[in-house]
Design a protein around this motif. Structure first.
Motif, PDB file in Angstrom:
ATOM      1  N   SER A  19       0.839  -1.210   0.000  1.00 13.76           N
ATOM      2  CA  SER A  19       0.000   0.000   0.000  1.00 13.76           C
ATOM      3  C   SER A  19       0.869   1.253   0.000  1.00 13.76           C
ATOM      4  O   SER A  19       0.478   2.283  -0.550  1.00 13.76           O
ATOM      5  CB  SER A  19      -0.923   0.010   1.212  1.00 13.76           C
ATOM      6  OG  SER A  19      -1.668  -1.181   1.247  1.00 13.76           O
ATOM      7  N   THR A  40      -3.932  -3.358   5.291  1.00 16.04           N
ATOM      8  CA  THR A  40      -5.080  -3.394   4.371  1.00 16.04           C
ATOM      9  C   THR A  40      -6.016  -4.529   4.755  1.00 16.04           C
ATOM     10  O   THR A  40      -5.574  -5.663   4.961  1.00 16.04           O
ATOM     11  CB  THR A  40      -4.574  -3.592   2.924  1.00 16.04           C
ATOM     12  OG1 THR A  40      -3.635  -2.564   2.643  1.00 16.04           O
ATOM     13  CG2 THR A  40      -5.715  -3.560   1.920  1.00 16.04           C
ATOM     14  N   ASP A  60      -5.100  -4.171  -4.480  1.00 14.14           N
ATOM     15  CA  ASP A  60      -4.108  -4.199  -3.406  1.00 14.14           C
ATOM     16  C   ASP A  60      -4.610  -5.204  -2.358  1.00 14.14           C
ATOM     17  O   ASP A  60      -5.536  -4.909  -1.591  1.00 14.14           O
ATOM     18  CB  ASP A  60      -3.969  -2.777  -2.833  1.00 14.14           C
ATOM     19  CG  ASP A  60      -2.986  -2.708  -1.666  1.00 14.14           C
ATOM     20  OD1 ASP A  60      -2.454  -3.759  -1.259  1.00 14.14           O
ATOM     21  OD2 ASP A  60      -2.779  -1.592  -1.153  1.00 14.14           O
TER      22      ASP A  60
HETATM   23 MG    MG Z   1      -1.645  -2.699   2.636  1.00 14.09          MG
END
Ligand code: MG
Ligand code: GTP
Length: 313
Positions: A19, A40, A60
């Motif tokens: 990220s 995330t 992602d």
């Molecule tokens: Mg991440």
């Protein structure tokens, strides 16, 4: 212009830096800003417009074990995650170079490749050996080579024979080299850009001409020659890392202007060095490096720059 969509999977274990790199390249974060990113949860999707006619669908994928297990569990009708590995054009797998679980990292990479072999066998594979800033400078090459030979071996076991790898860090320009290469490999109209760049370089007898995408400052293409390994050939003592360094400097400059709430970054001229960074259209900026600027008349340079802009409008 034909619209193209491409799906990119960003994979790798939790904390490897996925990220962070996404936010720096596509969302104007600085390296410092990434410290406030949390892990995330599941998958974060972004639809990024690139060069007007491309949409990059970047997935992602949160790398905590609980999420990895859910993506990688065996196929069955009830697994709602089956679609993750379908219609993937590019896998970008990030490895934390400081990881103390290298075997587990590689095992997970193997499982991802296995899924892709079944669902997206033509997908391109990129591996990033990331957080290189944490390794002593004189040990970096060796560590990268060892890791790459292991990862290439793993890839060929799953039928992926041309994997490309980059050593990266958010703390220097290496991130731009890797991402320019990844995104550059996906631009369908790249040959049109290359031809224009070559023509302009010849007509204006330029030292160098580089095309940058405007929001990310990734290199689209340039007048520099490449060798068989797709690396730029070094000429005239020019810095082989100049492309990614310019990306990095311009991006940082743009962020500073933005933070000062001044006008948006438009153009930049350093005439005494023959450098002109100009706006070409909604998506592109040109970096023009003029040969022997002291011999050129300013009006002529200005006229030529206008002509270059016309070729991209
Ligand atoms: Mg991440
Ligand atoms: P998950 O979302 O859990 O899968 O993790 P992630 O891969 O998205 O990791 P994230 O980008 O959140 O980064 C974790 C931490 O690593 C952050 O504190 C970043 O600042 C740091 N980090 C990212 N890239 C680098 C790097 O190149 N060098 C160093 N030293 N730290 C980095």
């Amino acid at each position: 212009m034909e619209q193209t969509k491409a799906k990119l999977l960003l994979m790798g274990r939790s904390g490897s830096g996925k990220s962070s790199m996404r936010s720096i390249i596509f969302s104007n974060y600085s390296a410092f800003d990434t410290r406030r990113l949390g892990a995330t949860i599941d998958i974060e999707h972004s639809h990024l417009k690139f060069l007007g006619n491309m949409t990059l669908n970047l997935w992602d994928c949160g790398g905590q074990d609980i999420f990895m297990d859910s993506y990688l569990q065996d196929n069955n009708e009830t697994n709602s995650k089956n679609h993750i590995f379908q219609m993937v054009q590019v896998l970008i797998h990030v490895f934390d170079v400081e990881s103390d679980e290298v075997l587990k990292d590689i095992e997970i990479f193997s499982m991802v490749l296995q899924k892709l072999r079944n669902s997206s066998p033509n997908c391109k594979i990129f591996v990033l050996i990331h957080k290189m800033d944490l390794v002593q400078i004189n040990k970096r090459d060796n560590l990268f080579n060892i890791m790459m030979s292991k990862l290439k071996e793993t890839c060929s076991m799953y039928g992926f024979d041309d994997v490309k790898g980059f050593p990266t860090s958010i703390w220097d320009e290496s991130l731009y080299k890797a991402w320019s290469s990844i995104v550059g490999s996906m631009i369908p109209t790249i040959d049109v850009y290359r031809k224009k760049v070559k023509k302009i370089t010849e007509l204006m007898n330029l030292k160098e001409f580089i095309l940058f995408e405007k929001t990310t400052f990734l290199v689209v293409c340039s007048s520099a020659e490449k060798n068989n390994d797709n690396e730029y050939v070094t000429v005239d003592n020019m810095d082989p890392k100049r492309f990614e360094k310019i990306s990095n400097v311009l991006k940082t400059y743009k962020q500073s202007i933005y933070k000062l709430k001044a006008n948006n970054f438009q153009e930049l001229q350093i005439p005494e060095h023959g450098i002109y960074i100009i706006n070409l259209n909604d998506n592109l900026m040109g970096f023009i490096n003029i040969n022997k600027p002291e011999w050129m008349n300013n009006n002529l340079i200005e006229k030529n720059l206008q002509k270059v802009k016309l070729m991209f409008s």
